[in-house]
Design a protein around this motif. Structure first.
Motif, PDB file in Angstrom:
ATOM      1  N   LYS A 104       0.848  -1.332  -0.102  1.00  0.00           N
ATOM      2  CA  LYS A 104      -0.093  -0.041   0.059  1.00  0.00           C
ATOM      3  C   LYS A 104       0.848   1.312  -0.038  1.00  0.00           C
ATOM      4  CE  LYS A 104      -4.093   2.211   2.031  1.00  0.00           C
ATOM      5  NZ  LYS A 104      -3.530   3.536   1.937  1.00  0.00           N
ATOM      6  N   MET A 105       1.912   1.213   0.739  1.00  0.00           N
ATOM      7  CA  MET A 105       3.026   2.376   0.930  1.00  0.00           C
ATOM      8  C   MET A 105       3.463   2.637  -0.596  1.00  0.00           C
ATOM      9  SD  MET A 105       6.528   2.636   2.826  1.00  0.00           S
ATOM     10  CE  MET A 105       5.569   2.217   4.494  1.00  0.00           C
ATOM     11  N   LYS A 106       3.741   1.566  -1.527  1.00  0.00           N
ATOM     12  CA  LYS A 106       4.171   1.672  -2.427  1.00  0.00           C
ATOM     13  C   LYS A 106       3.180   2.304  -3.543  1.00  0.00           C
ATOM     14  CE  LYS A 106       5.803  -1.199  -6.641  1.00  0.00           C
ATOM     15  NZ  LYS A 106       6.141  -2.667  -6.917  1.00  0.00           N
ATOM     16  N   SER A 107       1.975   1.624  -3.540  1.00  0.00           N
ATOM     17  CA  SER A 107       0.931   1.935  -4.374  1.00  0.00           C
ATOM     18  C   SER A 107       0.632   3.500  -4.393  1.00  0.00           C
ATOM     19  CB  SER A 107      -0.409   1.266  -4.201  1.00  0.00           C
ATOM     20  OG  SER A 107      -1.359   1.603  -4.831  1.00  0.00           O
ATOM     21  N   ASP A 108       0.417   3.954  -3.024  1.00  0.00           N
ATOM     22  CA  ASP A 108       0.052   5.332  -2.582  1.00  0.00           C
ATOM     23  C   ASP A 108       1.263   6.253  -3.112  1.00  0.00           C
ATOM     24  OD1 ASP A 108      -2.096   4.583  -1.352  1.00  0.00           O
ATOM     25  OD2 ASP A 108      -1.279   4.617   0.609  1.00  0.00           O
ATOM     26  N   HIS A 109       2.330   5.796  -2.939  1.00  0.00           N
ATOM     27  CA  HIS A 109       3.525   6.868  -3.580  1.00  0.00           C
ATOM     28  C   HIS A 109       3.560   6.812  -4.947  1.00  0.00           C
ATOM     29  CE1 HIS A 109       7.485   8.350  -3.699  1.00  0.00           C
ATOM     30  NE2 HIS A 109       7.925   7.486  -4.601  1.00  0.00           N
ATOM     31  N   GLU A 110       3.364   5.787  -5.614  1.00  0.00           N
ATOM     32  CA  GLU A 110       3.251   5.936  -7.121  1.00  0.00           C
ATOM     33  C   GLU A 110       2.101   6.554  -7.897  1.00  0.00           C
ATOM     34  OE1 GLU A 110       3.934   1.945  -8.548  1.00  0.00           O
ATOM     35  OE2 GLU A 110       5.732   1.827  -8.160  1.00  0.00           O
ATOM     36  N   ALA A 111       0.939   6.463  -6.978  1.00  0.00           N
ATOM     37  CA  ALA A 111      -0.209   7.119  -7.449  1.00  0.00           C
ATOM     38  C   ALA A 111      -0.302   8.571  -7.152  1.00  0.00           C
ATOM     39  CB  ALA A 111      -1.529   6.548  -6.643  1.00  0.00           C
ATOM     40  N   PHE A 112       0.563   8.827  -6.364  1.00  0.00           N
ATOM     41  CA  PHE A 112       0.793  10.500  -5.981  1.00  0.00           C
ATOM     42  C   PHE A 112       1.681  11.202  -7.246  1.00  0.00           C
ATOM     43  CE2 PHE A 112       4.004  13.775  -4.647  1.00  0.00           C
ATOM     44  CZ  PHE A 112       3.129  14.456  -3.990  1.00  0.00           C
ATOM     45  N   TRP A 113       2.748  10.564  -7.579  1.00  0.00           N
ATOM     46  CA  TRP A 113       3.596  10.935  -8.632  1.00  0.00           C
ATOM     47  C   TRP A 113       3.127  10.745 -10.158  1.00  0.00           C
ATOM     48  CZ3 TRP A 113       7.130  14.230  -7.810  1.00  0.00           C
ATOM     49  CH2 TRP A 113       7.739  14.122  -6.527  1.00  0.00           C
ATOM     50  N   ALA A 114       1.937   9.700 -10.035  1.00  0.00           N
ATOM     51  CA  ALA A 114       1.420   9.623 -11.400  1.00  0.00           C
ATOM     52  C   ALA A 114       0.327  10.575 -11.648  1.00  0.00           C
ATOM     53  CB  ALA A 114       0.285   8.183 -11.428  1.00  0.00           C
ATOM     54  N   SER A 115      -0.249  11.231 -10.461  1.00  0.00           N
ATOM     55  CA  SER A 115      -1.352  12.203 -10.784  1.00  0.00           C
ATOM     56  C   SER A 115      -0.418  13.661 -11.073  1.00  0.00           C
ATOM     57  CB  SER A 115      -1.890  12.574  -9.291  1.00  0.00           C
ATOM     58  OG  SER A 115      -1.027  13.042  -8.351  1.00  0.00           O
ATOM     59  N   ARG A 116       0.832  13.710 -10.990  1.00  0.00           N
ATOM     60  CA  ARG A 116       1.589  14.871 -11.324  1.00  0.00           C
ATOM     61  C   ARG A 116       2.319  14.858 -12.562  1.00  0.00           C
ATOM     62  NH1 ARG A 116       0.173  14.609  -6.553  1.00  0.00           N
ATOM     63  NH2 ARG A 116       0.282  16.699  -4.929  1.00  0.00           N
ATOM     64  N   LYS A 117       2.321  13.637 -13.226  1.00  0.00           N
ATOM     65  CA  LYS A 117       2.962  13.524 -14.561  1.00  0.00           C
ATOM     66  C   LYS A 117       2.160  13.998 -15.706  1.00  0.00           C
ATOM     67  CE  LYS A 117       5.903   9.698 -13.002  1.00  0.00           C
ATOM     68  NZ  LYS A 117       6.084   8.004 -13.026  1.00  0.00           N
ATOM     69  N   THR A 118       2.686  14.408 -16.687  1.00  0.00           N
ATOM     70  CA  THR A 118       2.238  14.951 -17.904  1.00  0.00           C
ATOM     71  C   THR A 118       1.652  13.814 -18.771  1.00  0.00           C
ATOM     72  OG1 THR A 118       4.144  15.170 -19.335  1.00  0.00           O
ATOM     73  CG2 THR A 118       3.341  17.075 -17.832  1.00  0.00           C
ATOM     74  N   VAL A 119       0.814  13.858 -19.872  1.00  0.00           N
ATOM     75  CA  VAL A 119       0.512  12.900 -20.811  1.00  0.00           C
ATOM     76  C   VAL A 119       1.826  12.435 -21.549  1.00  0.00           C
ATOM     77  CG1 VAL A 119      -0.534  12.126 -22.958  1.00  0.00           C
ATOM     78  CG2 VAL A 119      -1.571  13.253 -21.207  1.00  0.00           C
ATOM     79  N   ALA A 120       3.002  13.410 -21.634  1.00  0.00           N
ATOM     80  CA  ALA A 120       4.076  13.065 -22.551  1.00  0.00           C
ATOM     81  C   ALA A 120       5.067  12.191 -21.544  1.00  0.00           C
ATOM     82  CB  ALA A 120       4.725  14.278 -22.851  1.00  0.00           C
ATOM     83  N   ASP A 121       5.033  12.485 -20.059  1.00  0.00           N
ATOM     84  CA  ASP A 121       5.728  11.798 -19.308  1.00  0.00           C
ATOM     85  C   ASP A 121       5.555  10.208 -19.066  1.00  0.00           C
ATOM     86  OD1 ASP A 121       7.149  14.089 -18.554  1.00  0.00           O
ATOM     87  OD2 ASP A 121       5.854  14.543 -16.968  1.00  0.00           O
ATOM     88  N   LYS A 122       4.080  10.308 -19.070  1.00  0.00           N
ATOM     89  CA  LYS A 122       3.641   8.907 -19.000  1.00  0.00           C
ATOM     90  C   LYS A 122       3.974   7.982 -20.193  1.00  0.00           C
ATOM     91  CE  LYS A 122      -0.104  10.130 -15.727  1.00  0.00           C
ATOM     92  NZ  LYS A 122      -1.340  10.414 -15.383  1.00  0.00           N
TER      93      LYS A 122
END
Length: 330
Positions: A104-122
């Motif tokens: 869960k720690m990992k999932s929350d951390h990755e979700a946090f950063w995913a929400s801040r990435k641009t479409v190009a980043d992803k």
């Protein structure tokens, strides 16, 4: 087993190079497993650690968890941490943190950063991970783990292959030819194209100069017709010359294929993952019968060749080299 490149790329990209422990906020540097990384650590620059959620050892942190052993080094069982929090979660056998808590720690951390990435980043992140997966597929198909044995088999006094092994080489050549490599990795595309041409020539040489000997229906080898010849000394000499030439060209191609494979590995380290095959080192080429002769060598392109427009010189050049030298370079 060891952590593969695809798992590593996904872990670092989705963690945005930050420690996953809540409120840590430390940006991490890839550990290259060399003296340079030790210097970074001594200078106070945090080096990232790819921590296992479930230990590979039953007696390790959370090792009693019912987790498939074959997936221990997979992305799903890894979490990116700074050294301090790695030690913390593993303290006293990891009793303070369950595997589910760390997931869960990992999932929350990755979700946090995913929400801040641009479409190009992803999009770039996805391309990077998929490219890493293609490279690892090639590693399996080319059986890099047993490369030295493969070249030794090519260069045995009597090279002999199962039909299925020749078919596998052919399928590998087709796979390399059909791959699409992203524009972000131009040298990688060229490296694989060069390897593919070299492998194709190896397969063609095997098919043209090897056949099934009497009593060995499942194999092919370079024919030795003097074993059955009845036409006198002239036929024997010609057959011996043809045999030696075919074997020497086979050795020359195997040298070039080793150079091509090592060039791919160098390019992957340069463009995609600096840790790729870091522990295993370069691919080794081997020649000899294992009794009277046994020669292992490190085969790589020279700096001049790397800067040229053509790495593999082609089968005609190799044949000319064998004629000029009076044998192979191995």
């Amino acid at each position: 087993m060891a952590i593969g490149m695809t798992a590593r790329k996904a872990l670092w990209a989705r963690s945005a190079n930050y420690c996953a422990f809540p409120d840590c906020g430390l940006q991490l540097t890839v550990d290259l497993l060399d003296g340079g990384s030790g210097t970074l650590h001594a200078a106070g620059i945090p080096v990232g650690e790819e921590a296992h959620i479930v230990s590979g050892s039953p007696n390790g942190p959370r090792g009693g968890d019912d987790y498939p052993r074959e997936k221990i080094d997979s992305y799903g069982n890894l979490i990116l941490l700074c050294p301090t929090h790695h030690r913390l979660i593993d303290k006293e056998g990891g009793v303070a943190y369950t595997a589910d808590q760390l997931r869960k720690m990992k999932s929350d951390h990755e979700a946090f950063w995913a929400s801040r990435k641009t479409v190009a980043d992803k999009r770039f992140e996805e391309v990077e991970v998929r490219t890493a997966a293609l490279v690892e597929t090639w590693c399996t198909q080319a059986d890099l783990q047993h490369w030295e044995s493969f070249t030794w088999k090519l260069n045995a006094p009597v090279a002999r292959f199962k039909h299925s092994e020749v078919d596998a080489l052919y399928e590998q050549a087709k796979w390399v030819l059909a791959r699409v490599w992203p524009d972000a990795y131009p040298r990688l595309r060229c490296a694989f194209a060069n390897y593919g041409v070299t492998l194709k020539d190896l397969v063609n040489h095997i098919r043209m100069h090897m056949n099934t000997p009497p009593g060995r229906s499942g194999y092919v080898e370079v024919p030795r017709p003097w074993n059955h010849a009845t036409n006198g000394e002239v036929d024997f000499v010609k057959a011996q010359q043809d045999f030696n030439f075919a074997v020497d060209v086979l050795c020359e191609i195997s040298l070039e294929l080793t150079k091509a494979a090592n060039y791919i590995c160098d390019t992957v380290r340069s463009e995609l993952d600096p840790l790729f095959r870091f522990d295993e080192g370069v691919l080794i080429h081997r020649v000899g019968d294992g009794v009277f002769s046994d020669n292992s060598s490190r085969e790589e392109y020279t700096p001049e060749q790397r800067n040229s427009n053509q790495l593999y010189p082609g089968i005609d050049e190799l044949k000319g080299r064998v004629r000029q030298q009076g044998g192979s370079s191995g």
